[in-house]
Design an enzyme around this catalytic site. Structure first.
Site, PDB file in Angstrom:
ATOM      1  N   ASP A  98      56.596  10.433 -41.079  1.00 12.68           N
ATOM      2  CA  ASP A  98      55.999   9.125 -41.419  1.00 12.68           C
ATOM      3  C   ASP A  98      56.873   8.007 -40.884  1.00 12.68           C
ATOM      4  OD1 ASP A  98      54.403  10.619 -43.143  1.00 12.68           O
ATOM      5  OD2 ASP A  98      55.637  10.143 -44.895  1.00 12.68           O
TER       6      ASP A  98
ATOM      7  N   HIS B 172      57.902  11.201 -45.640  1.00  9.14           N
ATOM      8  CA  HIS B 172      58.115  12.426 -44.851  1.00  9.14           C
ATOM      9  C   HIS B 172      58.836  11.983 -43.580  1.00  9.14           C
ATOM     10  CE1 HIS B 172      54.265  13.262 -46.969  1.00  9.14           C
ATOM     11  NE2 HIS B 172      54.645  14.517 -46.975  1.00  9.14           N
TER      12      HIS B 172
END
Ligand code: XUL
Ligand code: CO
Length: 441
Positions: A104, A101
């Protein structure tokens, strides 16, 4: 940065008898199964969020695992340390893909322009790291569920400003996916759902999700993204009702909105079971509709009603999963371990052990699936089960579309004995599966 996982060397295949915790017992990448190397059948991927970010925090307690990787968390230095750690981890395990993501990869700033600059910087760093390795990006996605602004959803939000923010994140995540050569782009509709109908215009919300997806396809194709978009269905958690309940619901949605040519599905085991299905059910639904794209490989816990994201251990389920994938002729995506260590398993060795377990479980699943296919009794049984449509005149007329209710009613009225369809033989088949799996123990 030097070696991060000191004391852990390249994980090798040592065979079933090995007692080495840090060795593969079944995953032998070079072993040929059904004419293809194990590593080709099993395109494993590392999930950035669980492996490099999650520290085992839950709502009752803070983290147990240390993922500082030697530097201060929440900094770009830490973001880079995670890249170093991730690549060392993948290389040591022989994992060829990673999934992420946006948030992340870098710490999210209140100002999206700052976050985007950080994403540019980290993706340069990742690209550099990828050079000289055969590690690739499987898919990217935008996290449109953690930030409080998405409390009412992203595409499904009631606020046009929040929708615009979601669009901005999707745009940037697509840019980075293309930059890293990602094979896919995922939409997991974390908060694309609702808590109560009392405040919800369901039709409008679903149309808006489709609008966001259409914009993503248009933009992605414009910037040269040739891969698949994926929906990852999940019935609930965090929202009470999520619009992408299961594979069948997501396929219906994609078709209703003309998105089915660009999208396939990313099926997660624990999401399928939360929807009251087996993992293999949702894989089959995807496959028969030509939409089996990728898999989030994990498992749930039948006594818990939420998404526990455990490393796959259930060999029967992995076997059924691999049967579906092989029968579908493979996937465009891979097997992403959307899985995390249990909170009390907080050591570095546990990080490796989780992936070794998952990879070995899927290797066993592959070997078992191949044995079931080579044995042939299951496939033959299913084929013969429908033989009346192949071998009888009336059966041929039904599947050929050459009969009608009147003719069939007339035919039925002349049948002497009550028609019985033949035994389903479930127990016989289950017994065959056991004997193929466990042989002459
Ligand atoms: C959440 C989940 C996500 C998606 C990507 O249940 O599975 O991590 O895989 O957003
Ligand atoms: Co997932």
């Amino acid at each position: 940065m030097g070696e991060i996982f000191k004391g852990i060397s390249k994980v090798k295949f040592e065979g079933a008898k090995s007692t080495n915790v840090l060795a593969f017992k079944y995953y032998d990448p070079e072993r040929v199964v059904l004419g293809k190397k194990m590593s080709e059948h099993l395109p494993f991927a590392m999930a950035w969020w669980h492996n490099l970010c999650a520290i085992g925090a839950d709502m009752f307690g803070r983290g147990t695992a240390d993922k500082h990787f030697g530097v201060k968390e929440g900094t770009m230095e830490h973001a880079k340390a995670k890249v170093d750690a991730g690549f060392e981890f993948m290389e040591k395990l022989g994992i060829k893909y990673f999934c992420w993501h946006d948030v992340d990869l870098v710490p999210e700033d209140a100002d999206i322009n700052v976050t985007n600059k950080r994403l540019d910087e980290i993706s340069d760093y990742i690209l550099e790291k990828m050079k000289g390795t055969d590690i690739k990006c499987l898919w990217g996605t935008a996290n449109m569920f953690s930030n409080p602004r998405f409390c009412n959803g992203a595409g499904s939000t009631n606020s046009a400003d929040v929708f615009a923010f979601a669009a901005a994140q999707v745009k940037k995540a697509l840019d980075i996916t293309v930059k890293l050569g990602g094979k896919g782009y995922v939409f997991w509709g974390g908060r694309e759902g609702y808590e109560t109908l009392l405040n919800t215009d369901m039709k409008f919300e679903q149309e808006n999700i489709a609008r966001l997806m259409r914009m993503a396809v248009d933009y992605g194709r414009k910037i040269g993204f040739k891969g698949d978009f994926y929906i990852e269905p999940k019935p609930k958690e965090p929202m009470k009702h999520q619009y992408d309940f299961d594979a069948a619901t997501a396929i219906g949605f994609l078709r209703a909105h003309g998105l089915d040519k660009d999208f396939k599905l990313n099926i997660e085991a624990n999401h399928a079971t939360l929807a009251g299905h087996t993992f293999e059910h949702d894989l089959r639904v995807s496959a028969i509709n030509g939409m089996l794209g990728s898999v989030d490989a994990n498992q749930g816990d039948s006594q818990l009603g939420w998404d526990t994201d455990e490393f796959p251990f259930d060999v029967y389920t992995a076997t059924m999963c691999m049967l579906e994938i092989i029968r579908a002729g493979g996937m465009t995506g891979g097997l992403n371990f959307d899985a995390k260590n249990r909170r009390p398993s907080y050591t570095v060795e546990d990080m490796f052990a989780g992936y070794i377990l998952g990879m070995d479980t899927f290797a066993l699943g592959l070997l078992n699936a191949a044995a079931i296919i080579e044995d042939g009794r299951l496939d033959k049984f299913v084929e013969e089960r429908y033989a009346s449509y192949r071998d009888t005149e009336i059966g041929k007329k039904i599947v050929g579309g050459k009969t009608n209710l009147e003719e069939l009613a007339d035919y039925a009225s002349k049948l002497k004995a009550p028609a019985m369809p033949g035994s389903g033989k479930q127990e016989v088949l289950e017994s065959i599966v056991n004997s193929v799996l466990f042989g002459n123990k």
